[in-house]
Design an enzyme around this catalytic site. Structure first.
Site: not given
Ligand SMILES: *Cc1c(COP(=O)(O)O)cnc(C)c1O
Length: 369
Positions: A39, A262
């Site tokens: 993701k 700034y």
């Molecule tokens: C993002 C996510 C993961 C992965 O998490 P990590 O801590 O990066 O390993 C796993 N399961 C779900 C449901 C997630 O949303």
């Protein structure tokens, strides 16, 4: 060769991603399926570009959070097995069926919509049931009503329940164990009612290293794939796959007393050499790194000075030998050259490692080894 249109680039080492996948595979063994989480554009690494490496190294699914992310992968290669961890609104569920995406489901109503679409298309829609074991983010709680609902979903002819999953809050060993038990008890209950699940999963990166008993037959590592170490109990060697680099665009010589950026919040205490760098918070560099951030130029630490701007920032390079316009500056590196690691960045920016890498925007080009 694609022309690289900026000096500020994210370099992604695909060999390290392959190495990390292999390490995870060795750790969990052949009976545990790996569903790497890509993701947020593969946590900044470029989801489409890293997907082949993951699939070549044993990924059974590519997990994303949203439909848009799923469609990006499917547009790149329709044959990739894609899983949506999040909720997809009713009106968009037709995409899931059309593109053979596996969807997270926690209600009969949504399952029925998928079912009707699938039957019309002469397909079966694959889903994984989401159980809320305490996190209270997505899924329903393990009640008798939900068990009935899952069994009702199971009877829909256009639906294949391929798996069931939950997510740990990682609040503590005791809390983890309560969640795990709630998950296993619920599975036992619905299995006794005639449902079966090919995949059962709850372990993210931390859980799959720290709690071997939670791996069941599928894990969902995100951070680990990119070489981020968050576990405490277990052991696994993984390597950071990303480096973030830029090059000096301009050098100024300024007298003591001059203000920079700034509000002139930084003032030169001595006659100084300062370097303008073409990266800023719109590239995903944390704006709260002011007075903490630094880059490495010619092996020497050059502190970022003054307010960090959207597209540029300024480093004090008075003590950097041989610095010139065009000199490479390492923003995030592997630490061996003194560079700031993702781990260190997360501490300085008061956030976590996933945030540091996932927030790097699409603007810096990605370069793959
Ligand atoms: C993002 C996510 C993961 C992965 O998490 P990590 O801590 O990066 O390993 C796993 N399961 C779900 C449901 C997630 O949303």
């Amino acid at each position: 060769m694609v022309e690289i249109l900026r000096d500020t680039v994210v370099k992604v080492n695909l060999d390290e991603i392959a190495f990390n996948m292999q390490q995870i595979g060795k750790l969990v063994g052949p009976d545990v399926a790996i569903m790497p989480v890509i993701k947020a554009n593969g946590y900044g690494h470029g989801a489409v570009k890293i997907a082949p490496t993951l699939l070549e190294n044993g990924a059974v699914y590519l997990a994303v959070a949203t439909l848009t992310e799923a469609l990006e992968l499917k547009d790149a290669d329709e044959s990739w097995p894609v899983f949506i961890l999040g909720h997809t609104p009713d009106r968009l569920l037709h995409h899931v069926v059309e593109r053979d995406i596996t969807q997270t489901i926690f209600s009969f109503e949504q399952a029925k919509i998928l079912n009707d679409l699938a039957l019309k298309a002469g397909k079966k829609a694959k889903i994984h049931i989401k159980l809320d074991t305490g996190f209270h983010r997505l899924g329903k709680m393990p009640t008798a009503e939900y068990a009935d609902e899952v069994c009702k979903i199971n009877e829909l002819p256009g639906i294949e329940i391929e798996g069931i999953f939950t997510h740990l809050a990682l609040a503590g060993d005791e809390e983890n164990e309560e969640q795990f038990k709630a998950f296993m008890d619920f599975i036992a209950k619905v299995e006794s009612m005639g449902c079966s699940f090919r995949y059962k999963h709850l372990a993210d990166s931390i859980a799959c290293v720290d709690f071997p008993e939670y791996r069941l037959n599928m894990i969902r590592p995100g951070a680990l794939i990119y070489g981020m170490v968050g576990f405490h109990k277990g052991q696994l060697e993984v390597h950071q796959a990303m480096t973030f680099v830029t090059a000096v665009s301009q050098i100024h010589r300024i007298p003591a007393g001059e203000g920079v950026s700034y509000d002139y919040l930084w003032k030169a205490k001595r006659d100084s050499l300062i370097a303008t760098l073409p990266f800023g918070y719109a590239d995903g560099y944390p704006r709260n790194m002011r007075d903490k951030g630094y880059v490495i130029i010619n092996g020497v630490k050059a502190p970022l000075i003054g307010v960090l701007c959207m597209d540029q920032c300024i480093a004090d390079v008075t003590d950097v030998p041989g610095v010139h316009e065009g000199s490479e500056a390492v923003i995030y590196g592997n630490g061996k050259d003194g560079s700031m690691t993702i781990q260190e960045a997360s501490i300085l920016a008061e956030t976590n490692k996933n945030d540091i890498i996932a927030r790097i925007t699409a603007r810096p080009p990605r370069v793959y080894n």
